[in-house]
Design an enzyme around this catalytic site. Structure first.
Site: not given
Ligand code: UD1
Length: 341
Positions: A152, A148, A124, A295
Site C-alpha cells: 500500500k 501487505y 489502508s 498488533d
Molecule cells: C488488520 C490489518 C490491517 C487491515 C485491517 C482490515 C494488521 C496489523 N493490520 O487491522 O492492515 O487493513 O486488518 O482488514 O493486522 N482481534 C482479536 N481477536 C481476533 C481478531 C482480532 O482480539 O480473532 C483484535 C486485534 O488484536 C485488534 C482488533 O481485534 O485489536 C482488530 O483486529 P483486526 O480486525 O484483525 O484488524 P486490525 O488488526 O486493526
C-alpha cells in the site's frame, strides 16, 4: 460515468458497485474470483435490478487488462483488487508484492494507453505504521510493518510520482480504517475464506455457531479495558466515501488527494463483543490469549479532512455495524453459495 471496479466481487467492492449504480453510474467489474465467489454477481443483479458487465480476469496479466479497456468505454477506475491478509503476506512476501504491485501497474498502464485519468485507490490506515500519535491525520509519514502494508505504501508512492509527472491525472488515495458491517438487505457481506483473520467476521461466526469461541488477543494494552482499540467503519459509509471521492476528484484541479475514511470513533475488542451479543441475542464466548504479533494498541482516524472536503461523514454506529453484520451472517451462515441458487 462508466466505472471499472477492480475487485468488484469482493467485500468493499460489491457494496460500492451497488451505490455507484444507485447514483446513476454504469459499472464494469473486473475480478479473478480468487477471494470471492461468482454467486455474488446474481445477488448484485437482484439487489440493483440492473445488469452488470463482469470480466473474469487476472489483472497481473497486462494484455488481458488492456483488453478490458479496449472493449469498454471506461471513464474512471476504482481499484480494490489485491491480496489483503497481513499474516499471509509475511509468509509469502513475493506473492503479495507481485500481485498487488503488478495489478496496479497493469491497470495504470492500460489507463495511460486509453487516456483514462480518474483513479480511486483502496489504501489502508496500515500506511501510518507505528506512529506514536494514535489519532491519524493524512499528513503523517507513511511506513509499514508487513509486506501487505508495504504494498500500500509503495503504490501510494507510485501514484504520487505519476501525479507529479502528469497533472492531468485525477487520483484519490483512500485510507480505510476497519471496514465492517453489511448491506441492509443481508444479501451481501464479508465472506472470508477459511478462518477469519479479522475481529468482526470471527465474532459473527462464533455467534452463529460456526466457531466455538473468540480469541481476544491481549487484555493488557494501555487502553480503557486493556483490549485493542480501533476505528470501525460501516462498509456502506465506506462505499459512500468512494462515491464522494470520485465526484470530488472529477471536478478538482488537483492531480492527487489523500483522505482518511474512518468514523473518528474508537471501540475496544470487548465493546465490539458486547455490541454483537446485543445485536444477535446470542452469547459470544471468548478467552483472552497473548497479544498478536504486530498488533498496535490503539489508533483511529481523524476524518475531518474527508468530512470537510468531500462533504461526507460516517453516520452508522458500532451497534448498526453489528446489527447489519448479524443480519448477513444469520441469513448466510456459510457465506455465499458455492454455486448459484
Ligand atoms: C488488520 C490489518 C490491517 C487491515 C485491517 C482490515 C494488521 C496489523 N493490520 O487491522 O492492515 O487493513 O486488518 O482488514 O493486522 N482481534 C482479536 N481477536 C481476533 C481478531 C482480532 O482480539 O480473532 C483484535 C486485534 O488484536 C485488534 C482488533 O481485534 O485489536 C482488530 O483486529 P483486526 O480486525 O484483525 O484488524 P486490525 O488488526 O486493526
Amino acid at each position: 460515468m462508466r466505472v471499472l471496479v477492480t475487485g468488484g466481487a469482493g467485500y468493499i467492492g460489491s457494496h460500492t458497485v451497488l451505490q455507484l449504480q444507485a447514483a446513476g453510474h454504469e459499472v464494469v467489474i473486473a475480478d479473478d474470483f480468487s477471494n470471492s465467489k461468482p454467486s455474488i454477481v446474481k445477488r448484485l443483479v437482484a439487489l440493483s435490478d440492473e445488469p452488470v458487465t463482469v470480466y473474469t480476469v487476472d489483472l497481473t496479466d497486462e494484455l488481458a487488462t488492456e483488453r478490458v479497456f479496449a472493449e469498454e468505454q471506461i471513464d474512471a477506475v476504482i481499484h480494490f483488487a489485491g491480496f489483503k491478509a497481513v499474516g499471509e503476506s509475511v509468509a509469502e512476501p513475493l506473492a503479495y508484492y507481485r500481485n498487488n504491485l503488478d495489478t496496479a501497474f497493469s491497470v495504470l498502464n492500460a489507463m495511460n494507453q486509453h487516456g483514462v485519468r480518474t483513479f480511486v485507490f483502496s489504501s489502508s490506515a496500515t500506511v501510518y505504521g507505528e506512529n506514536a500519535v494514535r489519532e491519524r491525520t493524512e499528513d503523517m509519514p507513511t511506513s509499514a510493518t508487513n509486506p501487505y502494508g508495504w504494498t500500500k505504501v509503495m503504490i501510494e508512492q507510485v501514484l504520487r510520482d505519476l501525479a507529479a509527472a502528469d497533472d492531468s491525472w485525477r487520483i484519490a488515495i483512500l485510507r480505510y480504517f476497519n471496514p465492517v458491517g453489511a448491506h441492509a438487505s443481508g444479501e451481501i457481506g464479508e465472506d472470508p475464506s477459511g478462518k477469519p483473520n479479522n475481529l468482526m467476521p470471527f465474532v459473527a461466526q462464533v455467534a452463529v455457531g460456526r466457531r466455538e469461541k473468540l480469541s481476544v488477543f491481549g487484555d493488557d494494552y494501555d487502553t480503557p479495558d486493556g483490549t485493542g482499540v480501533r476505528d470501525y467503519i460501516h462498509v456502506e459509509d465506506l462505499a459512500a466515501g468512494h462515491l464522494a471521492a470520485l465526484e470530488k476528484v472529477t471536478a478538482s484541479d488537483d492531480a492527487l488527494s489523500v483522505w482518511n475514511l474512518g468514523s473518528g470513533h474508537a471501540s475496544s475488542v470487548l465493546e465490539v463483543v458486547a455490541s454483537f451479543a446485543r445485536a444477535s441475542g446470542r452469547d459470544v464466548p471468548y478467552e483472552v490469549l497473548p497479544r498478536r504479533a504486530g498488533d498496535l494498541p490503539a489508533y483511529w482516524a481523524d476524518p475531518s479532512k474527508a468530512n470537510a472536503e468531500l462533504g461526507w461523514r460516517a453516520t452508522r454506529t458500532i451497534d448498526d455495524m453489528c446489527e447489519d453484520t448479524w443480519r448477513w451472517q444469520s441469513k448466510n451462515p456459510n457465506g455465499f453459495p458455492d454455486v448459484d441458487e
